[in-house]
Design an enzyme around this catalytic site. Structure first.
Site, PDB file in Angstrom:
ATOM      1  N   ILE A  11       0.826  -1.225   0.000  1.00 18.84           N
ATOM      2  CA  ILE A  11       0.000   0.000   0.000  1.00 18.84           C
ATOM      3  C   ILE A  11       0.855   1.268   0.000  1.00 18.84           C
ATOM      4  CG2 ILE A  11      -0.244   0.198   2.542  1.00 18.84           C
ATOM      5  CD1 ILE A  11      -3.281   0.868   1.930  1.00 18.84           C
ATOM      6  N   GLY A  13       3.455   1.732  -1.823  1.00 21.67           N
ATOM      7  CA  GLY A  13       4.082   1.904  -3.134  1.00 21.67           C
ATOM      8  C   GLY A  13       3.269   2.817  -4.040  1.00 21.67           C
ATOM      9  N   ASP A  65       5.104  -8.550   6.565  1.00 17.53           N
ATOM     10  CA  ASP A  65       6.128  -8.662   5.527  1.00 17.53           C
ATOM     11  C   ASP A  65       5.801  -9.902   4.701  1.00 17.53           C
ATOM     12  OD1 ASP A  65       9.354  -7.557   5.342  1.00 17.53           O
ATOM     13  OD2 ASP A  65       8.777  -9.353   4.214  1.00 17.53           O
ATOM     14  N   LEU A  87      -0.022  -6.395  -4.106  1.00 20.61           N
ATOM     15  CA  LEU A  87       0.920  -5.550  -4.857  1.00 20.61           C
ATOM     16  C   LEU A  87       2.325  -5.564  -4.245  1.00 20.61           C
ATOM     17  CD1 LEU A  87      -1.394  -2.386  -5.222  1.00 20.61           C
ATOM     18  CD2 LEU A  87      -1.443  -4.496  -6.528  1.00 20.61           C
ATOM     19  N   TYR A 102      16.387 -13.129  -2.493  1.00 19.29           N
ATOM     20  CA  TYR A 102      15.405 -12.320  -1.753  1.00 19.29           C
ATOM     21  C   TYR A 102      14.195 -12.031  -2.651  1.00 19.29           C
ATOM     22  CZ  TYR A 102      13.183  -8.350   0.522  1.00 19.29           C
ATOM     23  OH  TYR A 102      12.255  -7.516   1.083  1.00 19.29           O
ATOM     24  N   SER A 132       3.067  -9.038 -14.308  1.00 15.76           N
ATOM     25  CA  SER A 132       3.835  -7.997 -15.001  1.00 15.76           C
ATOM     26  C   SER A 132       4.119  -8.356 -16.448  1.00 15.76           C
ATOM     27  CB  SER A 132       5.169  -7.827 -14.261  1.00 15.76           C
ATOM     28  OG  SER A 132       6.089  -7.128 -15.060  1.00 15.76           O
ATOM     29  N   GLU A 134       6.797  -7.933 -17.710  1.00 15.13           N
ATOM     30  CA  GLU A 134       8.141  -8.527 -17.712  1.00 15.13           C
ATOM     31  C   GLU A 134       8.079 -10.032 -17.984  1.00 15.13           C
ATOM     32  OE1 GLU A 134      11.642  -7.622 -16.965  1.00 15.13           O
ATOM     33  OE2 GLU A 134      10.800  -5.857 -17.900  1.00 15.13           O
ATOM     34  N   TYR A 155      13.548 -11.174 -11.249  1.00  8.01           N
ATOM     35  CA  TYR A 155      12.232 -10.599 -10.926  1.00  8.01           C
ATOM     36  C   TYR A 155      11.153 -11.256 -11.786  1.00  8.01           C
ATOM     37  CZ  TYR A 155       8.401  -7.155 -11.265  1.00  8.01           C
ATOM     38  OH  TYR A 155       7.166  -6.551 -11.298  1.00  8.01           O
TER      39      TYR A 155
HETATM   40  P1  NAP Z   1       6.578  -0.078  -5.745  1.00  7.12           P
HETATM   41  O1  NAP Z   1       6.271   1.365  -5.844  1.00  7.12           O
HETATM   42  O2  NAP Z   1       7.984  -0.547  -5.793  1.00  7.12           O
HETATM   43  O3  NAP Z   1       5.883  -0.611  -4.399  1.00  7.12           O
HETATM   44  C1  NAP Z   1       6.165  -1.882  -3.895  1.00  7.12           C
HETATM   45  C2  NAP Z   1       5.440  -2.056  -2.590  1.00  7.12           C
HETATM   46  O4  NAP Z   1       5.770  -3.353  -2.060  1.00  7.12           O
HETATM   47  C3  NAP Z   1       5.857  -1.040  -1.510  1.00  7.12           C
HETATM   48  O5  NAP Z   1       4.735  -0.729  -0.712  1.00  7.12           O
HETATM   49  C4  NAP Z   1       6.873  -1.815  -0.703  1.00  7.12           C
HETATM   50  O6  NAP Z   1       7.013  -1.362   0.624  1.00  7.12           O
HETATM   51  C5  NAP Z   1       6.215  -3.192  -0.728  1.00  7.12           C
HETATM   52  N1  NAP Z   1       7.148  -4.259  -0.371  1.00  7.12           N
HETATM   53  C6  NAP Z   1       8.402  -4.454  -0.829  1.00  7.12           C
HETATM   54  N2  NAP Z   1       8.951  -5.523  -0.242  1.00  7.12           N
HETATM   55  C7  NAP Z   1       8.030  -6.005   0.630  1.00  7.12           C
HETATM   56  C8  NAP Z   1       8.015  -7.054   1.558  1.00  7.12           C
HETATM   57  N3  NAP Z   1       9.083  -7.836   1.741  1.00  7.12           N
HETATM   58  N4  NAP Z   1       6.906  -7.263   2.299  1.00  7.12           N
HETATM   59  C9  NAP Z   1       5.820  -6.455   2.145  1.00  7.12           C
HETATM   60  N5  NAP Z   1       5.776  -5.421   1.291  1.00  7.12           N
HETATM   61  C10 NAP Z   1       6.872  -5.197   0.544  1.00  7.12           C
HETATM   62  O7  NAP Z   1       5.804  -0.894  -6.899  1.00  7.12           O
HETATM   63  P2  NAP Z   1       4.563  -0.442  -7.799  1.00  7.12           P
HETATM   64  O8  NAP Z   1       5.087   0.217  -9.015  1.00  7.12           O
HETATM   65  O9  NAP Z   1       3.560   0.220  -6.955  1.00  7.12           O
HETATM   66  O10 NAP Z   1       4.026  -1.862  -8.268  1.00  7.12           O
HETATM   67  C11 NAP Z   1       3.058  -2.584  -7.517  1.00  7.12           C
HETATM   68  C12 NAP Z   1       3.096  -4.048  -7.907  1.00  7.12           C
HETATM   69  O11 NAP Z   1       2.832  -4.178  -9.290  1.00  7.12           O
HETATM   70  C13 NAP Z   1       4.434  -4.730  -7.668  1.00  7.12           C
HETATM   71  O12 NAP Z   1       4.149  -6.083  -7.338  1.00  7.12           O
HETATM   72  C14 NAP Z   1       5.108  -4.682  -9.025  1.00  7.12           C
HETATM   73  O13 NAP Z   1       6.037  -5.734  -9.150  1.00  7.12           O
HETATM   74  C15 NAP Z   1       3.913  -4.862  -9.937  1.00  7.12           C
HETATM   75  N6  NAP Z   1       3.999  -4.250 -11.274  1.00  7.12           N
HETATM   76  C16 NAP Z   1       4.331  -2.935 -11.405  1.00  7.12           C
HETATM   77  C17 NAP Z   1       4.339  -2.365 -12.668  1.00  7.12           C
HETATM   78  C18 NAP Z   1       4.683  -0.905 -12.860  1.00  7.12           C
HETATM   79  O14 NAP Z   1       4.975  -0.521 -14.009  1.00  7.12           O
HETATM   80  N7  NAP Z   1       4.626  -0.074 -11.821  1.00  7.12           N
HETATM   81  C19 NAP Z   1       3.990  -3.141 -13.803  1.00  7.12           C
HETATM   82  C20 NAP Z   1       3.637  -4.453 -13.603  1.00  7.12           C
HETATM   83  C21 NAP Z   1       3.622  -5.012 -12.349  1.00  7.12           C
HETATM   84  P3  NAP Z   1       8.054  -0.163   1.013  1.00  7.12           P
HETATM   85  O15 NAP Z   1       7.329   1.121   0.665  1.00  7.12           O
HETATM   86  O16 NAP Z   1       8.255  -0.373   2.450  1.00  7.12           O
HETATM   87  O17 NAP Z   1       9.274  -0.372   0.170  1.00  7.12           O
HETATM   88  O1  G4F Z   2      12.012   1.904 -15.444  1.00  9.88           O
HETATM   89  P1  G4F Z   2      12.590   0.550 -15.455  1.00  9.88           P
HETATM   90  O2  G4F Z   2      13.500   0.171 -14.344  1.00  9.88           O
HETATM   91  O3  G4F Z   2      11.361  -0.450 -15.563  1.00  9.88           O
HETATM   92  P2  G4F Z   2      11.266  -1.996 -15.994  1.00  9.88           P
HETATM   93  O4  G4F Z   2      12.555  -2.695 -15.884  1.00  9.88           O
HETATM   94  O5  G4F Z   2      10.597  -2.042 -17.318  1.00  9.88           O
HETATM   95  O6  G4F Z   2      10.312  -2.588 -14.856  1.00  9.88           O
HETATM   96  C1  G4F Z   2       9.145  -1.903 -14.441  1.00  9.88           C
HETATM   97  O7  G4F Z   2       8.063  -2.303 -15.252  1.00  9.88           O
HETATM   98  C2  G4F Z   2       7.707  -3.703 -15.140  1.00  9.88           C
HETATM   99  C3  G4F Z   2       6.523  -3.939 -16.093  1.00  9.88           C
HETATM  100  O8  G4F Z   2       6.999  -4.212 -17.385  1.00  9.88           O
HETATM  101  C4  G4F Z   2       7.333  -3.982 -13.703  1.00  9.88           C
HETATM  102  F1  G4F Z   2       6.951  -5.291 -13.583  1.00  9.88           F
HETATM  103  C5  G4F Z   2       8.506  -3.684 -12.799  1.00  9.88           C
HETATM  104  O9  G4F Z   2       8.112  -3.901 -11.445  1.00  9.88           O
HETATM  105  C6  G4F Z   2       8.910  -2.226 -12.968  1.00  9.88           C
HETATM  106  O10 G4F Z   2       7.859  -1.415 -12.487  1.00  9.88           O
HETATM  107  O11 G4F Z   2      13.383   0.316 -16.813  1.00  9.88           O
HETATM  108  C7  G4F Z   2      12.800   0.540 -18.075  1.00  9.88           C
HETATM  109  C8  G4F Z   2      13.875   0.463 -19.153  1.00  9.88           C
HETATM  110  C9  G4F Z   2      14.743  -0.792 -19.057  1.00  9.88           C
HETATM  111  O12 G4F Z   2      14.919  -1.331 -20.337  1.00  9.88           O
HETATM  112  C10 G4F Z   2      16.074  -0.287 -18.539  1.00  9.88           C
HETATM  113  O13 G4F Z   2      17.202  -1.036 -18.961  1.00  9.88           O
HETATM  114  O14 G4F Z   2      14.761   1.563 -18.979  1.00  9.88           O
HETATM  115  C11 G4F Z   2      16.079   1.103 -19.116  1.00  9.88           C
HETATM  116  N1  G4F Z   2      16.984   2.032 -18.410  1.00  9.88           N
HETATM  117  C12 G4F Z   2      17.958   2.779 -18.990  1.00  9.88           C
HETATM  118  N2  G4F Z   2      18.632   3.467 -18.070  1.00  9.88           N
HETATM  119  C13 G4F Z   2      17.015   2.252 -17.075  1.00  9.88           C
HETATM  120  C14 G4F Z   2      18.053   3.166 -16.865  1.00  9.88           C
HETATM  121  N3  G4F Z   2      16.253   1.787 -16.077  1.00  9.88           N
HETATM  122  C15 G4F Z   2      16.512   2.229 -14.818  1.00  9.88           C
HETATM  123  N4  G4F Z   2      15.748   1.784 -13.793  1.00  9.88           N
HETATM  124  N5  G4F Z   2      17.551   3.104 -14.555  1.00  9.88           N
HETATM  125  C16 G4F Z   2      18.344   3.599 -15.537  1.00  9.88           C
HETATM  126  O15 G4F Z   2      19.275   4.363 -15.288  1.00  9.88           O
END
Ligand code: NAP
Ligand code: G4F
Length: 331
Positions: A11, A13, A65, A87, A102, A132, A134, A155
């Site tokens: 929540i 995040g 956790d 989430l 981890y 995702s 991914e 991941y």
């Molecule tokens: P985020 O901002 O990184 O938030 C992650 C959340 O998970 C935070 O509340 C974090 O808590 C919590 N968390 C991390 N480790 C934990 C643990 N060990 N136990 C309990 N809670 C834990 O991610 P988001 O972008 O909101 O994404 C939400 C979900 O959707 C994630 O599962 C992510 O993998 C998935 N997802 C995201 C995207 C995207 O583009 N954003 C796309 C596809 C799927 P803290 O605040 O304490 O770190």
């Molecule tokens: O922003 P990114 O780290 O997102 P990524 O790897 O696509 O993952 C995010 O989206 C996923 C859904 O498809 C989620 F499941 C996941 O939890 C997360 O929210 O990177 C996007 C792209 C990558 O190709 C990376 O190699 O940006 C490229 N990149 C280039 N320079 C970088 C950087 N990414 C990051 N984080 N930092 C850089 O400096």
């Protein structure tokens, strides 16, 4: 009408905060799991919080956790939710190469810990899994529910386990358990180390005189970037659907990291090439080159479509980061 109860892991995040907001607007009682940290980690939801002694309080937080089954079971028992939005995750792809074990524990096993708590609960609980794009990894775009998975990071491998265990619990135990296969979604609340936010925040800090350069990795990869609140709305719709199922959620458009840079720097009339350096530290051992989703099933069955597109999103994020630095924004 009976007040529904939701439990949200993650929540604190980006997505958890928007989802909590939307559920509170729908009059839900919202419970969230937060981690104990040595610094405050609730900044994204502080604006939603009322003192729990206030009779109008509808948001409640519990320490837990995803690595700790006993806390998860206790919270599910105590809250007895109608819906769980799962989430919580170690959500950073690049970091998962540094902490693969981890990541598997929290993302893969964390999901089965929660599903087991749901399975033994006395009431029927609907379950949303944050899957995702991914998962598709190197599969050719456009990617839909029918596209084969080819995960390219620890991941993504952990999310693949979580995806299949959700399907398995649905088939084995008749649980209402659904996967939302969400493509990248961003917002001003995006974590600062994901590439879009790193860029918008980096530009704002350069303009504020705090930084000189932004260090990035691969600029060629392409992502289907949408706006996070549109995507949390999709999560809600997935759990209100008549049957449990799996849905791709995406805009259908794809852009490279370079294009995102060009878009943002052009808004402040600067040439990105003067401010960006490549640091191989940010390369990944295996990269996902192109993500572009086909969300036609979600459109047809959930009536969902994205409201915000690429240019508007870039502008919104840059504007928010500039205003945080005390600058005049771009909106
Ligand atoms: P985020 O901002 O990184 O938030 C992650 C959340 O998970 C935070 O509340 C974090 O808590 C919590 N968390 C991390 N480790 C934990 C643990 N060990 N136990 C309990 N809670 C834990 O991610 P988001 O972008 O909101 O994404 C939400 C979900 O959707 C994630 O599962 C992510 O993998 C998935 N997802 C995201 C995207 C995207 O583009 N954003 C796309 C596809 C799927 P803290 O605040 O304490 O770190
Ligand atoms: O922003 P990114 O780290 O997102 P990524 O790897 O696509 O993952 C995010 O989206 C996923 C859904 O498809 C989620 F499941 C996941 O939890 C997360 O929210 O990177 C996007 C792209 C990558 O190709 C990376 O190699 O940006 C490229 N990149 C280039 N320079 C970088 C950087 N990414 C990051 N984080 N930092 C850089 O400096």
């Amino acid at each position: 009408m009976e007040q529904k109860v939701a439990l949200v892991t993650g929540i604190t995040g980006q997505d958890g905060s928007y989802l909590a907001e939307q559920l509170l607007e729908k009059n839900y009682l919202v419970h969230g799991i937060i981690r104990r940290a040595s610094t405050f980690n609730t900044s994204r939801i502080d604006h939603l919080f009322k003192d729990i002694h206030d009779p109008d309080a509808r948001l409640f937080l519990h320490y837990g956790d995803m690595g700790d089954a006993s806390s998860i079971w206790r919270i599910v028992d105590h809250v007895a939710p109608d819906e769980i939005y799962h989430l919580g995750a170690q959500s950073h792809v690049r970091v998962s190469f540094d902490i693969p074990e981890y990541t598997a524990d929290i993302v893969a096993l964390g999901t089965v810990r929660l599903l087991e708590a749901v399975r033994r609960a006395k009431k029927k609980i609907k379950f949303y899994q944050a899957s995702s794009s991914e998962l598709f990894g190197s599969s050719a775009p456009p990617q839909s529910e029918k596209t084969a998975f080819h995960p390219r990071s620890p991941y993504a491998c952990a999310k693949a386990y979580a995806y299949y265990i959700v399907q398995n619990y649905r088939e084995s135990y008749g649980m209402f358990a659904s996967n939302g296969i969400l493509f990248n979604h961003e917002s001003p609340r995006r974590g600062e180390t994901f590439v879009t936010r790193k860029i918008t925040r980096g530009i704002a800090r350069i303009l504020a005189g705090k930084d000189k350069l932004i260090y990035l990795g691969n600029l060629d990869s392409k992502r289907d970037w949408g706006y996070a609140p549109d995507y949390t709305d999709a999560m809600y719709r997935i759990l209100q659907h008549k049957k449990a199922d799996d849905f791709v959620i995406a805009t259908g458009k794809t852009h490279s990291v370079r294009e995102f840079l060009e878009e943002c720097f052009s808004l402040v009339k600067l040439d990105w090439k003067d401010y960006v350096k490549i640091d191989p530290r940010y390369f990944r051992p295996s990269e996902v080159e192109v993500l572009q989703g086909d969300a036609s099933k979600a459109k047809k069955e959930l009536g969902w479509s994205p409201k915000m597109q690429f240019k508007e999103l870039a502008k919104l994020m840059l504007d928010a980061d500039m205003k945080k630095e005390g600058l005049k924004g771009v909106l």
